[in-house]
Design a protein around this motif. Structure first.
Motif, PDB file in Angstrom:
ATOM      1  N   GLU A  60       1.003  -1.370   0.049  1.00 48.79           N
ATOM      2  CA  GLU A  60      -0.079  -0.097  -0.172  1.00 48.79           C
ATOM      3  C   GLU A  60       0.975   1.058  -0.045  1.00 48.79           C
ATOM      4  N   LYS A  61       1.765   1.029  -0.551  1.00 48.08           N
ATOM      5  CA  LYS A  61       3.171   2.626  -0.612  1.00 48.08           C
ATOM      6  C   LYS A  61       3.020   2.346   1.189  1.00 48.08           C
ATOM      7  N   GLU A  62       3.235   2.020   2.503  1.00 50.35           N
ATOM      8  CA  GLU A  62       3.461   2.311   3.309  1.00 50.35           C
ATOM      9  C   GLU A  62       4.660   2.338   3.827  1.00 50.35           C
ATOM     10  N   ALA A  63       5.221   2.797   4.988  1.00 51.39           N
ATOM     11  CA  ALA A  63       7.241   2.739   4.367  1.00 51.39           C
ATOM     12  C   ALA A  63       6.698   1.748   6.849  1.00 51.39           C
ATOM     13  N   ARG A  64       7.613   0.999   6.045  1.00 52.24           N
ATOM     14  CA  ARG A  64       7.659  -0.189   7.433  1.00 52.24           C
ATOM     15  C   ARG A  64       9.822  -0.377   7.402  1.00 52.24           C
ATOM     16  N   LEU A  65       9.538  -0.689   8.414  1.00 48.76           N
ATOM     17  CA  LEU A  65      10.974  -1.161   9.161  1.00 48.76           C
ATOM     18  C   LEU A  65      10.635  -2.846   9.605  1.00 48.76           C
ATOM     19  N   ILE A  66      11.755  -3.853   9.018  1.00 45.35           N
ATOM     20  CA  ILE A  66      12.064  -4.899   9.159  1.00 45.35           C
ATOM     21  C   ILE A  66      13.014  -4.936  10.016  1.00 45.35           C
ATOM     22  N   LEU A  67      11.878  -5.989  11.539  1.00 51.54           N
ATOM     23  CA  LEU A  67      12.550  -6.372  12.538  1.00 51.54           C
ATOM     24  C   LEU A  67      12.804  -8.161  12.165  1.00 51.54           C
ATOM     25  N   MET A  68      13.529  -8.591  13.342  1.00 55.85           N
ATOM     26  CA  MET A  68      13.041 -10.451  13.141  1.00 55.85           C
ATOM     27  C   MET A  68      13.539 -10.700  14.690  1.00 55.85           C
ATOM     28  N   LEU A  69      12.735 -11.941  14.826  1.00 58.71           N
ATOM     29  CA  LEU A  69      13.106 -12.574  15.816  1.00 58.71           C
ATOM     30  C   LEU A  69      13.321 -14.081  15.654  1.00 58.71           C
ATOM     31  N   ARG A  70      14.724 -14.282  16.286  1.00 64.16           N
ATOM     32  CA  ARG A  70      15.972 -14.587  15.991  1.00 64.16           C
ATOM     33  C   ARG A  70      15.126 -16.744  17.363  1.00 64.16           C
ATOM     34  N   LYS A  71      15.571 -17.399  16.295  1.00 62.88           N
ATOM     35  CA  LYS A  71      15.612 -18.843  17.013  1.00 62.88           C
ATOM     36  C   LYS A  71      15.809 -18.924  17.861  1.00 62.88           C
ATOM     37  N   THR A  72      14.889 -20.492  19.264  1.00 63.33           N
ATOM     38  CA  THR A  72      15.742 -20.552  20.301  1.00 63.33           C
ATOM     39  C   THR A  72      16.820 -21.575  19.982  1.00 63.33           C
ATOM     40  N   TYR A  73      18.269 -21.014  20.894  1.00 62.35           N
ATOM     41  CA  TYR A  73      19.138 -21.188  20.658  1.00 62.35           C
ATOM     42  C   TYR A  73      20.002 -21.134  21.721  1.00 62.35           C
ATOM     43  N   LYS A  74      20.962 -21.979  21.927  1.00 56.41           N
ATOM     44  CA  LYS A  74      22.777 -22.013  23.308  1.00 56.41           C
ATOM     45  C   LYS A  74      22.861 -20.556  23.035  1.00 56.41           C
ATOM     46  N   GLY A  75      22.834 -19.111  23.683  1.00 53.19           N
ATOM     47  CA  GLY A  75      23.369 -18.172  23.373  1.00 53.19           C
ATOM     48  C   GLY A  75      22.562 -17.025  24.309  1.00 53.19           C
ATOM     49  N   VAL A  76      23.038 -16.576  24.243  1.00 53.62           N
ATOM     50  CA  VAL A  76      22.421 -14.403  25.123  1.00 53.62           C
ATOM     51  C   VAL A  76      21.551 -14.081  24.117  1.00 53.62           C
ATOM     52  N   HIS A  77      21.796 -14.467  22.755  1.00 57.01           N
ATOM     53  CA  HIS A  77      20.554 -13.455  22.881  1.00 57.01           C
ATOM     54  C   HIS A  77      19.160 -14.422  21.700  1.00 57.01           C
ATOM     55  N   SER A  78      19.422 -15.463  22.267  1.00 61.71           N
ATOM     56  CA  SER A  78      18.122 -16.311  21.797  1.00 61.71           C
ATOM     57  C   SER A  78      16.919 -15.822  22.102  1.00 61.71           C
ATOM     58  N   ASN A  79      15.508 -16.376  21.078  1.00 62.78           N
ATOM     59  CA  ASN A  79      14.571 -16.278  21.029  1.00 62.78           C
ATOM     60  C   ASN A  79      14.731 -14.334  20.956  1.00 62.78           C
ATOM     61  N   GLN A  80      15.390 -13.774  21.215  1.00 62.88           N
ATOM     62  CA  GLN A  80      15.283 -11.768  20.985  1.00 62.88           C
ATOM     63  C   GLN A  80      14.829 -11.624  19.556  1.00 62.88           C
ATOM     64  N   VAL A  81      14.328 -10.191  19.826  1.00 64.19           N
ATOM     65  CA  VAL A  81      14.278  -9.408  18.235  1.00 64.19           C
ATOM     66  C   VAL A  81      15.199  -8.709  18.207  1.00 64.19           C
ATOM     67  N   GLY A  82      15.857  -8.368  17.094  1.00 71.55           N
ATOM     68  CA  GLY A  82      16.890  -7.669  16.160  1.00 71.55           C
ATOM     69  C   GLY A  82      16.410  -7.442  14.993  1.00 71.55           C
ATOM     70  N   PHE A  83      17.665  -6.406  14.854  1.00 69.67           N
ATOM     71  CA  PHE A  83      17.777  -6.460  13.534  1.00 69.67           C
ATOM     72  C   PHE A  83      18.481  -7.017  12.645  1.00 69.67           C
ATOM     73  N   PRO A  84      18.217  -7.523  11.439  1.00 72.59           N
ATOM     74  CA  PRO A  84      19.212  -8.194  10.562  1.00 72.59           C
ATOM     75  C   PRO A  84      20.626  -8.363  10.415  1.00 72.59           C
ATOM     76  N   GLY A  85      21.325  -9.030  10.810  1.00 71.45           N
ATOM     77  CA  GLY A  85      22.900  -8.676  10.443  1.00 71.45           C
ATOM     78  C   GLY A  85      23.374  -9.613  11.826  1.00 71.45           C
ATOM     79  N   GLY A  86      24.489  -9.369  11.184  1.00 68.97           N
ATOM     80  CA  GLY A  86      25.206 -10.571  11.845  1.00 68.97           C
ATOM     81  C   GLY A  86      26.943 -10.151  12.008  1.00 68.97           C
ATOM     82  N   LYS A  87      27.851 -11.312  12.351  1.00 64.56           N
ATOM     83  CA  LYS A  87      29.423 -10.807  12.641  1.00 64.56           C
ATOM     84  C   LYS A  87      30.356 -10.648  11.580  1.00 64.56           C
TER      85      LYS A  87
END
Length: 214
Positions: A60-87
């Motif tokens: 509909e030509k409306e502006a949006r921002l993309i975030l992502m919910l990460r998978k559950t895993y053994k790590g401090v950022h498990s199942n958290q919302v973040g920006f796409p990106g990485g190391k």
């Protein structure tokens, strides 16, 4: 907000000074602010990462921002919302290249389709010992997202107006790596609670958009 107006704001943002740590700390609990103020980050020899705050038009030509919910895993950022990106990987010529490559890998948006507007203030994340560099970017086409199955639990397509609303800011009681049952400032976006480093980066982005809107 329609996407054309969003583009005008992003154009203004490219020439604005960064609000920096002050804006980030608006969405951090005092315990984390004190930790980040006292710590000698360079002595920690942090790992490096790049992430992308990506704006785009929906159908509909409306502006949006993309975030992502990460998978559950053994790590401090498990199942958290973040920006796409990485190391950072050896192939990356700089942190912008890292953010673009990781965005392509995690959500399926080709890096050639993204225009990078601005580099934001980097942020140190003590629990994972990462220094994260966020970039603001946009694409002019409505994306067809392809989430990376082993990394992404869900994509969160946030309307820009919802992000800028005062109703998006809440307080949440959570248990973190440094405290139990602590009240933290957070964003509530599309039913997801966003706190920690991502909320701090979003805070700087929100201040920048506010300045551009004046």
């Amino acid at each position: 907000m329609n996407f054309e107006k969003c583009l005008r704001l992003l154009s203004k943002i490219s020439n604005l000074p960064l609000p920096g740590k002050e804006a980030q700390f608006m969405m951090a609990p005092m315990e984390r602010v004190k930790e980040l103020t006292d710590i000698d980050i360079e002595k920690m020899n942090p790992k490096q990462a790049g992430v992308m705050a990506l704006f785009y038009p929906d159908h509909e030509k409306e502006a949006r921002l993309i975030l992502m919910l990460r998978k559950t895993y053994k790590g401090v950022h498990s199942n958290q919302v973040g920006f796409p990106g990485g190391k950072v990987e050896k192939e990356d010529i700089n942190l912008e290249a890292t953010a673009l490559r990781e965005t392509e890998e995690e959500i399926g948006v080709e890096r050639s389709m993204i225009t990078v507007v601005k580099k934001m203030t980097n942020i140190f994340i003590p629990p994972s010992n990462f220094k994260v560099q966020a970039f603001i970017g946009y694409m002019t086409q409505t994306p067809i997202f392809i989430p990376q199955e082993d990394e992404v639990e869900a994509l969160i397509e946030v309307k820009l107006n919802d992000f800028l609303s005062d109703n998006a800011i809440i307080t949440k009681t959570i248990t973190t790596s440094y405290a139990v049952d602590i009240e933290v400032p957070a964003f509530e976006l599309n039913g997801h609670v966003v706190w920690g480093a991502t909320a701090m980066m979003l805070s700087e982005l929100r201040v920048l958009l506010g300045e551009a809107h004046k």
